[in-house]
Motif scaffolding. Structure first.
Motif, short mmCIF file in Angstrom:
data_model
loop_
_atom_site.label_atom_id
_atom_site.label_comp_id
_atom_site.label_asym_id
_atom_site.label_seq_id
_atom_site.Cartn_x
_atom_site.Cartn_y
_atom_site.Cartn_z
N SER A 159 0.98 -1.31 -0.07
CA SER A 159 -0.16 -0.01 0.02
C SER A 159 0.88 1.08 0.18
O SER A 159 0.61 1.92 -0.10
CB SER A 159 -0.53 0.12 1.59
N GLN B 268 -7.36 0.54 0.09
CA GLN B 268 -7.99 -1.14 0.64
C GLN B 268 -8.92 -0.91 1.09
O GLN B 268 -9.60 -1.62 1.25
CB GLN B 268 -6.68 -0.98 1.62
N ASP C 194 -6.69 -1.36 -4.41
CA ASP C 194 -5.57 -1.90 -3.36
C ASP C 194 -6.64 -2.92 -3.25
O ASP C 194 -7.02 -2.37 -2.32
CB ASP C 194 -4.84 -0.98 -2.33
N GLU C 195 -6.19 -4.06 -3.32
CA GLU C 195 -6.85 -5.87 -2.46
C GLU C 195 -8.73 -5.54 -2.60
O GLU C 195 -9.34 -5.60 -2.02
CB GLU C 195 -6.86 -5.86 -1.43
#
Ligand code: ADP
Ligand code: MG
Length: 250
Positions: free
Chosen positions: A43, A79, A155-156
């Protein structure tokens, strides 16, 4: 498209560098996954690209422009990308346009066009709580798209979804990527997800991050999930799982 040139970075309160002399390059319209153990700095790489953190030395370029001089916005889906519960779906989606100075009526109407195009038109006046997990991630993606950025940092984005929704979201994302002609950087923990989506996988297996180990995915596009079962792909999957497992055991 994106270039890291001798980038060094550490968080202020840390003695140790998290990123040391990192170099890598991503070309226009690539789909790249970044995979690595939790806490290794994935990240942080995104935070450096968006300017949320500043490199201690080295340079980051987007389209040959140093990010310190960049005027436009970078599409970043963090995220924990919670939609604002008090805003409707279209008010959530249009946020980047408001930030860019568009008046809210104009911004909303532009966002609604896109929601419509993505099959979410009938949810525009609903609230995040009324949508399923997969739908909320589609709205987040649309919001990221409305930054107008050529590069999208995800991000994910699917890590909190159940297995079946996740698979359909992966297929959905590949379709959007091919239609929109964007460059995507995608962080994930999931080896199969990385292999299914990307043309190259960057593996982080050391701290500090001094290099990204590159794996070229032996499959073209368009692709379907069967590619995960070809022997070459199974070998790579095995190798990646072992590499990441070792890191977890350390
Ligand atoms: P990943 O996304 O790979 O899980 P991160 O990039 O979030 O990892 O974090 C990498 C490391 O930096 C972790 O050890 C984390 O604790 C640390 N870290 C993250 N954000 C900060 C911060 N704002 N200040 C200090 N340390 C941080
Ligand atoms: Mg992270």
């Amino acid at each position: 498209m994106l270039k890291f040139y001798d980038v060094n970075f550490r968080y202020e309160n840390n003695e140790k560098y998290l990123i040391e002399n990192l170099n890598f390059q991503v070309d226009n319209r690539e789909f790249i996954s970044i995979i690595g153990p939790s806490g290794c700095g994935k990240s942080t790489i995104f935070r450096l690209i968006t300017g949320l953190e500043k490199a201690d030395s080295g340079n980051i370029f987007i389209n040959d422009e140093n990010i310190n001089n960049l005027k436009g916005y970078i599409g970043y889906m963090p995220q924990r990308d919670l939609l604002m519960p008090w805003r409707t779906i279209s008010e959530n989606a249009c946020l980047p346009l408001e930030i860019q100075g568009k008046n809210s009526k104009e911004a909303k109407s532009e966002a609604e066009k896109l929601l419509e195009a993505f099959g979410l038109g009938k949810y525009k006046d609903k609230y995040p709580k009324d949508l399923s997990g997969g739908m909320k991630q589609r709205v987040s993606f649309i919001r990221t798209l409305l930054t107008g950025s050529d590069i999208m940092l995800l991000d994910e984005p699917f890590s909190a979804l159940d297995a079946i929704t996740k698979i359909s979201m992966q297929e959905w994302l590949l379709e959007q990527w091919s239609n929109l002609k964007k460059t995507i950087l995608f962080i994930t923990h999931d080896v199969e997800e990385a292999l299914f989506l990307s043309s190259r996988v960057f593996v982080i297996s050391e701290k500090p991050i001094t290099k990204l180990k590159e794996i070229i995915v032996p499959a073209g596009y368009p692709r379907d999930r069967h590619v995960l079962n070809i022997p070459e792909m199974m070998d790579i999957k095995e190798e990646l799982v072992n590499e990441l497992k070792q890191r977890v055991e350390l």
